[in-house]
Write an enzyme that holds these catalytic residues in place. Structure first.
Site, PDB file in Angstrom:
ATOM      1  N   ASP A 183       6.682  59.109 -12.329  1.00 38.70           N
ATOM      2  CA  ASP A 183       7.727  60.029 -11.070  1.00 38.70           C
ATOM      3  C   ASP A 183       6.651  58.925  -9.650  1.00 38.70           C
ATOM      4  OD1 ASP A 183       5.537  61.464 -10.918  1.00 38.70           O
ATOM      5  OD2 ASP A 183       7.005  62.709 -11.770  1.00 38.70           O
ATOM      6  N   ASP A 217       8.735  75.696 -14.720  1.00 39.20           N
ATOM      7  CA  ASP A 217      10.241  75.706 -15.082  1.00 39.20           C
ATOM      8  C   ASP A 217      10.594  74.456 -15.793  1.00 39.20           C
ATOM      9  OD1 ASP A 217       9.867  73.109 -13.729  1.00 39.20           O
ATOM     10  OD2 ASP A 217      11.855  73.335 -12.046  1.00 39.20           O
ATOM     11  N   HIS A 247       9.427  71.492 -16.322  1.00 39.30           N
ATOM     12  CA  HIS A 247      10.630  70.185 -15.721  1.00 39.30           C
ATOM     13  C   HIS A 247       9.308  68.967 -16.650  1.00 39.30           C
ATOM     14  CE1 HIS A 247       7.934  70.114 -12.002  1.00 39.30           C
ATOM     15  NE2 HIS A 247       7.364  69.641 -13.313  1.00 39.30           N
TER      16      HIS A 247
HETATM   17  P1  PGA Z   1       0.461  69.508 -13.644  1.00 41.75           P
HETATM   18  O1  PGA Z   1       2.180  69.425 -13.496  1.00 41.75           O
HETATM   19  O2  PGA Z   1      -0.231  68.692 -13.893  1.00 41.75           O
HETATM   20  O3  PGA Z   1      -0.631  69.897 -12.032  1.00 41.75           O
HETATM   21  O4  PGA Z   1       0.511  71.180 -13.937  1.00 41.75           O
HETATM   22  C1  PGA Z   1       2.917  69.874 -13.950  1.00 41.75           C
HETATM   23  C2  PGA Z   1       4.365  69.321 -14.444  1.00 41.75           C
HETATM   24  O5  PGA Z   1       4.399  69.529 -12.502  1.00 41.75           O
HETATM   25  O6  PGA Z   1       4.467  68.294 -14.524  1.00 41.75           O
END
Ligand code: PGA
Length: 259
Positions: free
Chosen positions: A67, A136, A138
């Site tokens: 993304d 959350d 995702h």
């Molecule tokens: P993070 O993000 O590794 O910074 O916890 C993970 C994500 O949002 O997929």
């Protein structure tokens, strides 16, 4: 789905990196799906160590990232293109022209997303997809309420993701975090032949519980991995703490990995 539970994130990152190194050794033309965020940084360092030690080469590897924020150029220090260059691509021998990140400044984002899907298909599909998980639930930027069959598209961040990313990357400034992104879809991700998810810390307990033991639901898009037949989740003990069958998962995965 296999859940590997390690005492520390260092240990989990080493095991996950070893799985990628082994795949690239086996097939030097591996197609990788890569992720940004704070979680994969240690694993990327371990992958770079294997390259520095002459154990493996990424010269023929191609990569597609999950993304990118809409509106940020790849030169912006919070763009995901910049993150990948700094945390992995400059540290391994991959050719930069073989690395792909969605263009957050594309004049026609819908066409950009379709072209990305076409490129992945033309490359023969993703062999190993690296994933983090949002608090959350995702995967990539596929927030709650996203179809588990979604394809690469323009997506809208939840307030909780904006808050998480503001805290981790934008000095706490929620206004500075873009509200939209271009993201591979859940359906796109699940087509990868193998999936490696990393999750560390108590902040990920509920997300991992939903991903592994919740019903398959749009509410936790990571739960789509339950229908994948080669998905590996590398957790530390804090992230795995709420799993009802954690001792069983840990034993089964350790046995399969020969640990
Ligand atoms: P993070 O993000 O590794 O910074 O916890 C993970 C994500 O949002 O997929």
């Amino acid at each position: 789905m296999e859940v590997v539970i390690c005492k520390t994130k260092e240990e989990a990152s080493k095991l996950a990196a070893a799985m990628i190194t082994a795949q690239v050794k086996k097939n030097p033309k591996t197609v990788l799906g890569l992720a940004t965020g704070s979680t994969p940084v240690l694993m990327y360092s371990e992958m770079a160590k294997a390259v520095a030690a002459g154990e493996v080469s990424y010269k023929e590897v191609k990569s597609w990232n999950l993304d990118e924020y809409e509106g940020l150029p790849g030169t912006h220090d919070q763009s995901y293109r910049y993150f990948m260059n700094e945390n992995l691509f400059k540290k391994i021998d991959i050719k930069i022209e073989n690395t792909h990140v969605l263009n957050g400044l594309a004049p026609d984002p819908v066409a950009e997303c379709q072209a990305y899907e076409d490129q992945i298909k033309a490359a023969g599909g993703i062999d190993i997809q690296v994933l983090g998980i949002g608090s959350d639930g995702h995967i990539a930027f596929n927030e709650p309420g996203t179809s588990l069959k979604s394809r690469t598209s323009v997506v809208y961040l939840t307030p909780s993701t904006i808050a998480d990313n503001a805290r981790l990357f934008f000095h706490g400034d929620m206004q500075a975090v873009p509200k939209r992104a271009l993201s591979m879809g859940v359906g796109t991700i699940c087509e990868a032949k193998k999936i490696i998810m990393l999750a560390f810390g108590a902040n990920k307990q509920d997300a991992i519980k939903g991903c592994v033991e919740g019903g398959m639901s749009e509410f936790c898009t990571a739960s789509a991995l339950q229908a994948h037949n080669d998905a590996w989740i590398f957790c530390d003990e804090a992230a795995a703490a709420k799993l009802q069958l954690k001792d069983y998962y840990a034993w089964r995965s350790a046995t399969k990995l020969g640990l």
